[in-house]
Scaffold this motif. Structure first.
Motif, PDB file in Angstrom:
ATOM      1  N   LYS A   1       0.727  -0.970   0.027  1.00 59.00           N
ATOM      2  CA  LYS A   1       0.292   0.137  -0.216  1.00 59.00           C
ATOM      3  C   LYS A   1       0.649   1.089   0.314  1.00 59.00           C
ATOM      4  O   LYS A   1       0.933   2.387  -0.539  1.00 59.00           O
ATOM      5  CB  LYS A   1      -0.991  -0.015   1.308  1.00 59.00           C
ATOM      6  CG  LYS A   1      -2.450  -0.862   1.118  1.00 59.00           C
ATOM      7  CD  LYS A   1      -3.163  -0.654   1.525  1.00 59.00           C
ATOM      8  CE  LYS A   1      -4.426  -2.105   1.662  1.00 59.00           C
ATOM      9  NZ  LYS A   1      -5.260  -0.673   1.850  1.00 59.00           N
TER      10      LYS A   1
ATOM     11  N   TYR B   1      -9.442  -9.717   3.875  1.00 56.97           N
ATOM     12  CA  TYR B   1      -9.644  -8.251   4.362  1.00 56.97           C
ATOM     13  C   TYR B   1      -9.775  -7.361   4.889  1.00 56.97           C
ATOM     14  O   TYR B   1      -9.169  -6.520   5.573  1.00 56.97           O
ATOM     15  CB  TYR B   1     -11.506  -8.851   4.026  1.00 56.97           C
ATOM     16  CG  TYR B   1     -12.258  -7.173   3.848  1.00 56.97           C
ATOM     17  CD1 TYR B   1     -11.996  -6.168   2.269  1.00 56.97           C
ATOM     18  CD2 TYR B   1     -12.320  -6.947   4.877  1.00 56.97           C
ATOM     19  CE1 TYR B   1     -11.949  -5.004   2.095  1.00 56.97           C
ATOM     20  CE2 TYR B   1     -12.917  -5.208   4.734  1.00 56.97           C
ATOM     21  CZ  TYR B   1     -12.890  -4.571   3.993  1.00 56.97           C
ATOM     22  OH  TYR B   1     -13.414  -3.484   3.653  1.00 56.97           O
ATOM     23  N   LYS B   2     -10.048  -8.381   6.403  1.00 59.76           N
ATOM     24  CA  LYS B   2     -10.089  -8.232   8.145  1.00 59.76           C
ATOM     25  C   LYS B   2      -8.615  -7.503   8.046  1.00 59.76           C
ATOM     26  O   LYS B   2      -7.866  -6.283   8.603  1.00 59.76           O
ATOM     27  CB  LYS B   2     -10.584  -8.534   9.164  1.00 59.76           C
ATOM     28  CG  LYS B   2     -11.722  -8.939   9.155  1.00 59.76           C
ATOM     29  CD  LYS B   2     -12.458  -8.877  10.296  1.00 59.76           C
ATOM     30  CE  LYS B   2     -12.267 -10.727  10.992  1.00 59.76           C
ATOM     31  NZ  LYS B   2     -13.155 -11.388  11.817  1.00 59.76           N
ATOM     32  N   GLU B   3      -7.105  -8.570   7.558  1.00 60.35           N
ATOM     33  CA  GLU B   3      -5.967  -8.026   8.029  1.00 60.35           C
ATOM     34  C   GLU B   3      -4.819  -7.387   7.530  1.00 60.35           C
ATOM     35  O   GLU B   3      -4.449  -5.901   7.144  1.00 60.35           O
ATOM     36  CB  GLU B   3      -6.029  -9.633   8.093  1.00 60.35           C
ATOM     37  CG  GLU B   3      -5.818 -10.624   8.623  1.00 60.35           C
ATOM     38  CD  GLU B   3      -4.805 -12.043   8.273  1.00 60.35           C
ATOM     39  OE1 GLU B   3      -4.473 -11.786   7.407  1.00 60.35           O
ATOM     40  OE2 GLU B   3      -5.065 -12.651   9.792  1.00 60.35           O
TER      41      GLU B   3
ATOM     42  N   LEU C   1      -6.903  -4.994   4.538  1.00 59.11           N
ATOM     43  CA  LEU C   1      -8.245  -4.234   3.797  1.00 59.11           C
ATOM     44  C   LEU C   1      -8.022  -3.823   2.326  1.00 59.11           C
ATOM     45  O   LEU C   1      -7.682  -2.650   2.263  1.00 59.11           O
ATOM     46  CB  LEU C   1      -8.145  -2.863   4.823  1.00 59.11           C
ATOM     47  CG  LEU C   1      -8.229  -3.098   6.360  1.00 59.11           C
ATOM     48  CD1 LEU C   1      -7.941  -2.052   7.247  1.00 59.11           C
ATOM     49  CD2 LEU C   1     -10.064  -3.537   6.289  1.00 59.11           C
TER      50      LEU C   1
ATOM     51  N   ASP D   1      -8.338  -2.567  -1.474  1.00 57.75           N
ATOM     52  CA  ASP D   1      -9.174  -1.990  -1.931  1.00 57.75           C
ATOM     53  C   ASP D   1     -10.314  -2.166  -3.066  1.00 57.75           C
ATOM     54  O   ASP D   1     -11.135  -1.015  -3.142  1.00 57.75           O
ATOM     55  CB  ASP D   1      -8.231  -0.365  -2.880  1.00 57.75           C
ATOM     56  CG  ASP D   1      -7.133   0.187  -2.230  1.00 57.75           C
ATOM     57  OD1 ASP D   1      -7.339   1.064  -0.866  1.00 57.75           O
ATOM     58  OD2 ASP D   1      -5.784  -0.018  -2.536  1.00 57.75           O
TER      59      ASP D   1
ATOM     60  N   GLU E   1     -18.689   0.974   7.230  1.00 57.99           N
ATOM     61  CA  GLU E   1     -17.158   1.356   6.732  1.00 57.99           C
ATOM     62  C   GLU E   1     -16.768   0.527   5.436  1.00 57.99           C
ATOM     63  O   GLU E   1     -16.149   1.385   4.536  1.00 57.99           O
ATOM     64  CB  GLU E   1     -16.133   1.296   7.773  1.00 57.99           C
ATOM     65  CG  GLU E   1     -15.921  -0.161   8.378  1.00 57.99           C
ATOM     66  CD  GLU E   1     -16.285  -0.377   9.528  1.00 57.99           C
ATOM     67  OE1 GLU E   1     -16.180  -1.975  10.330  1.00 57.99           O
ATOM     68  OE2 GLU E   1     -17.753   0.023  10.048  1.00 57.99           O
ATOM     69  N   ASN E   2     -17.635  -0.339   5.210  1.00 65.05           N
ATOM     70  CA  ASN E   2     -17.840  -1.242   3.687  1.00 65.05           C
ATOM     71  C   ASN E   2     -18.144  -0.961   2.424  1.00 65.05           C
ATOM     72  O   ASN E   2     -18.622  -1.164   1.473  1.00 65.05           O
ATOM     73  CB  ASN E   2     -17.713  -2.979   4.026  1.00 65.05           C
ATOM     74  CG  ASN E   2     -16.731  -3.187   4.959  1.00 65.05           C
ATOM     75  OD1 ASN E   2     -14.992  -3.001   4.759  1.00 65.05           O
ATOM     76  ND2 ASN E   2     -17.039  -4.773   5.538  1.00 65.05           N
TER      77      ASN E   2
ATOM     78  N   LEU F   1     -16.806   0.495  -0.427  1.00 64.71           N
ATOM     79  CA  LEU F   1     -15.514  -0.642  -1.280  1.00 64.71           C
ATOM     80  C   LEU F   1     -16.616  -1.180  -1.666  1.00 64.71           C
ATOM     81  O   LEU F   1     -17.467  -1.636  -2.609  1.00 64.71           O
ATOM     82  CB  LEU F   1     -15.711  -2.287  -0.551  1.00 64.71           C
ATOM     83  CG  LEU F   1     -14.598  -3.479  -0.340  1.00 64.71           C
ATOM     84  CD1 LEU F   1     -13.581  -2.797  -0.740  1.00 64.71           C
ATOM     85  CD2 LEU F   1     -15.307  -3.929   0.483  1.00 64.71           C
TER      86      LEU F   1
END
Length: 334
Positions: free
Chosen positions: A18, A67-69, A71, A73, A98-99, A102
């Motif tokens: 990232k 996904y949780k680990e 995040l 895009d 918050e998603n 996404l």
């Protein structure tokens, strides 16, 4: 394969991907979820060639953990997975507020119309049909990122375009040398309403204003007119000079007739709200009204959006001295 690395390596690689990018031109991390290794490989090769970074998952449980680990895009999600289905994962992701922004693309079988409809109903942004066409995949991924980025710049309450788009549109009009009129719209006595009824009721006033302005552009304005939300109770419409005053009259008429219904019955009947100051004094505030400053390039040339906003600020000072809803056009030359 990256999908089988230990958890701590995922976290480290996620940061590297990232923030440092490597070969990542676009700086975006995409999670591909498919139980078919060959499909994942094809998607990975296409998207890495476009400058995206990829992580992979074989099923819904692994995808949710990744996904949780990390995040990512974007998520590209096959609807048919072992264990937790793609639809189940889609529902879980969209359940979290918050998603909501996404971007999610679902992969469906060729000709399976029901899968496409169900995916879109559950919150997918778009779909791709297997076997995936390379050009279609790249276009949809790029367009979806652009659309999501644009939505993030929009005002979250009204969905209208924000400051960046407003400035760019004014600059474009100046550069084109075409005749234009910029309407700066704001509300009077809005703070007293907000303090009296609370910010949730205040939000309803902002949304009503946005709806009236949107209708004004559609019903009175031109096809290429622009509507933006600066923030708070400040809005901008960019139209043509011959439409400006007609549009103002429509906005004022609609606003004055509808704003009263956002007051409680007792306040509506007496025509004002009444509060008590810290000193125990009774304070009366009239209904919220709308003021509109019109700045055009009919009689003078503008070189920047800043010059236009300065003229609008002068007009607003005069408007604040007037009672009720009103508009004022700058007719000075030179």
């Amino acid at each position: 394969m990256l999908a089988f690395l230990p958890k701590f390596l995922y976290n480290i690689m996620g940061l590297l991907i990232k923030f440092y990018g490597g070969r990542v031109v676009k700086g975006r991390l995409i999670l591909i979820v498919d139980d078919d290794r060959f499909t994942r490989r094809i998607l990975r090769d296409i998207l890495e060639k476009e400058g995206y970074s990829i992580i992979e998952a074989r099923d819904g449980e692994e995808a949710f953990r990744l996904y949780k680990e990390m995040l990512p895009d974007m998520v590209i999600l096959d609807v048919v997975l072992p264990g937790m289905s793609g639809f189940d994962l889609l529902k879980i992701l969209r359940k979290e507020e918050e998603n909501l922004m996404l971007p999610i693309l679902v992969l469906t079988a060729k000709g399976d119309f029901e899968e496409k409809i169900k995916g879109l109903e559950l919150g997918a942004d778009d779909y791709l049909v297997k076997p995936v066409n390379e050009k279609e995949l790249v276009i949809k991924v790029n367009n979806l990122f652009q659309r999501i980025e644009h939505n993030r710049m929009a005002n979250p309450l009204t969905g209208l375009r924000g400051n960046i788009d407003i400035k760019e549109e004014i600059k474009r009009r100046i550069k084109s040398k075409e005749l234009f009129a910029v309407l700066y719209i704001d509300l009077d006595n809005f703070k007293s309403y907000n303090d009296y009824y609370g910010f949730l009721r205040g939000d309803e006033v902002i949304k009503l204003t946005a709806k009236i302005l949107s209708d004004a552009v559609e019903l009175v304005g031109n096809d290429k007119d622009f509507l933006g939300h600066i923030g708070g109770d400040d809005f901008v419409i960019i139209t043509t000079p011959e439409k400006a005053e007609e549009m103002c009259k429509y906005i004022i008429s609609r606003f004055d007739s509808e704003i009263k219904f956002l007051y409680d019955k007792k306040d509506r009947e007496r025509g004002y709200i009444e509060t008590t100051s810290r000193r125990g004094e009774k304070l009366k505030f009239p209904f919220v009204s709308v003021s509109i400053a019109i700045v055009t390039n009919e009689f003078r040339d503008f070189r920047s959006d800043l010059e236009i906003s300065e003229v609008a600020a002068e007009l607003k000072k005069k408007l604040k001295q007037m009672k009720g809803s009103c508009y004022l056009k700058d007719r000075r030359r030179g």
